[in-house]
Enzyme design. Structure first.
Site, PDB file in Angstrom:
ATOM      1  N   ASP A  49       9.359   7.010   8.909  1.00 25.42           N
ATOM      2  CA  ASP A  49       8.939   6.608  10.239  1.00 25.42           C
ATOM      3  C   ASP A  49       7.829   7.566  10.618  1.00 25.42           C
ATOM      4  OD1 ASP A  49       9.251   4.713  12.223  1.00 25.42           O
ATOM      5  OD2 ASP A  49      10.404   6.043  13.502  1.00 25.42           O
TER       6      ASP A  49
ATOM      7  N   ARG B 180       2.139  11.054   5.381  1.00 26.77           N
ATOM      8  CA  ARG B 180       3.069  10.358   4.481  1.00 26.77           C
ATOM      9  C   ARG B 180       3.115  11.056   3.127  1.00 26.77           C
ATOM     10  NH1 ARG B 180       2.430   6.060   6.749  1.00 26.77           N
ATOM     11  NH2 ARG B 180       0.278   5.858   6.061  1.00 26.77           N
TER      12      ARG B 180
ATOM     13  N   HIS C  77       0.836  -1.202   0.000  1.00 27.16           N
ATOM     14  CA  HIS C  77       0.000   0.000   0.000  1.00 27.16           C
ATOM     15  C   HIS C  77       0.875   1.257   0.000  1.00 27.16           C
ATOM     16  CE1 HIS C  77      -3.023   2.910   1.244  1.00 27.16           C
ATOM     17  NE2 HIS C  77      -2.156   3.281   2.186  1.00 27.16           N
TER      18      HIS C  77
ATOM     19  N   LYS D 165      -8.334  10.603   2.229  1.00 29.22           N
ATOM     20  CA  LYS D 165      -7.245  10.551   3.214  1.00 29.22           C
ATOM     21  C   LYS D 165      -5.892  10.751   2.536  1.00 29.22           C
ATOM     22  CE  LYS D 165      -4.706   7.599   6.288  1.00 29.22           C
ATOM     23  NZ  LYS D 165      -4.439   6.283   6.837  1.00 29.22           N
TER      24      LYS D 165
ATOM     25  N   PHE E  38      -6.325   1.903   8.588  1.00 32.01           N
ATOM     26  CA  PHE E  38      -5.550   1.016   9.455  1.00 32.01           C
ATOM     27  C   PHE E  38      -5.094   1.807  10.677  1.00 32.01           C
ATOM     28  CE2 PHE E  38      -1.079   2.384   9.004  1.00 32.01           C
ATOM     29  CZ  PHE E  38      -1.230   3.357   8.030  1.00 32.01           C
TER      30      PHE E  38
HETATM   31  P1  IMP Z   1       4.988   3.461  10.349  1.00 31.02           P
HETATM   32  O1  IMP Z   1       6.179   4.237  10.791  1.00 31.02           O
HETATM   33  O2  IMP Z   1       4.436   3.953   9.057  1.00 31.02           O
HETATM   34  O3  IMP Z   1       5.187   1.992  10.398  1.00 31.02           O
HETATM   35  O4  IMP Z   1       3.820   3.766  11.374  1.00 31.02           O
HETATM   36  C1  IMP Z   1       3.921   3.496  12.753  1.00 31.02           C
HETATM   37  C2  IMP Z   1       2.546   3.338  13.321  1.00 31.02           C
HETATM   38  O5  IMP Z   1       1.837   4.587  13.240  1.00 31.02           O
HETATM   39  C3  IMP Z   1       1.675   2.342  12.567  1.00 31.02           C
HETATM   40  O6  IMP Z   1       1.832   1.057  13.069  1.00 31.02           O
HETATM   41  C4  IMP Z   1       0.289   2.868  12.800  1.00 31.02           C
HETATM   42  O7  IMP Z   1      -0.202   2.366  14.026  1.00 31.02           O
HETATM   43  C5  IMP Z   1       0.474   4.355  12.959  1.00 31.02           C
HETATM   44  N1  IMP Z   1       0.161   5.065  11.722  1.00 31.02           N
HETATM   45  C6  IMP Z   1       1.040   5.570  10.792  1.00 31.02           C
HETATM   46  N2  IMP Z   1       0.384   6.139   9.771  1.00 31.02           N
HETATM   47  C7  IMP Z   1      -0.925   6.016  10.048  1.00 31.02           C
HETATM   48  C8  IMP Z   1      -2.115   6.406   9.356  1.00 31.02           C
HETATM   49  O8  IMP Z   1      -2.102   6.991   8.252  1.00 31.02           O
HETATM   50  N3  IMP Z   1      -3.277   6.091   9.963  1.00 31.02           N
HETATM   51  C9  IMP Z   1      -3.355   5.452  11.149  1.00 31.02           C
HETATM   52  N4  IMP Z   1      -2.290   5.050  11.826  1.00 31.02           N
HETATM   53  C10 IMP Z   1      -1.082   5.332  11.291  1.00 31.02           C
END
Ligand code: IMP
Length: 192
Positions: A69, A177, A12, A171, A148
């Protein structure tokens, strides 16, 4: 075409990033460059962990790489869960994580929060970081089925619905991101 590794195997995320960077770059996943195993994430800030992952890969593969991150930062919780967002309640369980955040906020607390992403790009010319932020509030309860992670409790600024009630299209126009990778794209376009 310039090959760049994005430090993820999340399809994704990969598709989202490929769309933003456009077809001037060949974005390769960890699987595609032949990396197996876990990337190190040993620090207490998004900046340090993002850098650590990108540096580890750059040292190993000597190719342009970037990592991201991200985390949810709640003002009344002094920025928590922050770097601990993924396993805030102990494991990677989204419902438990969200319930922990909701239970830590008392009725009089501010609901102000933001999702923040830090992208680190490294090539032979140097190390560069790009930040993306989406501000909003923490909902009073979990609402919505889509998305998610913490989507059911995050209401982006200017909306009355949670990320989990909004479509992925909506979104993705404003996500943390997306905003961080757009800055990377602008940088890469200038570099080339
Ligand atoms: P990562 O660094 O992208 O792996 O995100 C770390 C954690 O932040 C993920 O496991 C999610 O729980 C939360 N997270 C990151 N981006 C999102 C989002 O767009 N929606 C909801 N939770 C997010």
């Amino acid at each position: 075409m310039k090959k760049i590794c994005f430090a993820t195997n999340n399809l994704h995320k990969l598709e989202e990033v490929k769309t933003i960077l456009g077809d001037r770059f060949e974005v390769q996943s960890l699987n595609e460059i032949g990396f197996k195993g876990e990337l190190p994430e040993t620090h207490e800030t998004l900046e340090e962990n993002s850098l650590e992952k990108a540096q580890y890969l750059f040292d190993k593969f000597q190719m342009p790489v970037f990592s991201d991150d991200s985390g949810l930062e709640v003002v009344a919780l002094n920025g928590r869960p922050g770097v601990h967002t993924a396993h805030y309640a102990g494991d990677r369980n989204a419902v438990k994580n969200m319930d922990k955040v909701l239970s830590e906020l008392s009725p009089s607390d501010s609901r102000e929060a933001q999702f923040r992403a830090v992208v680190t790009y490294i090539d032979n010319s140097g190390v560069y970081q790009f930040e993306g932020i989406i501000k909003g509030t923490v909902a009073s309860e979990k609402i919505g089925e889509d998305g998610f992670g913490y989507d059911p409790i995050f209401i982006p600024e200017g909306y009355t619905k949670t990320f989990a009630e909004l479509s992925a299209e909506v979104k993705n126009t404003m996500s943390h991101r997306k905003r961080s990778v757009e800055k990377l794209a602008a940088f890469l376009n200038k570099l080339n």
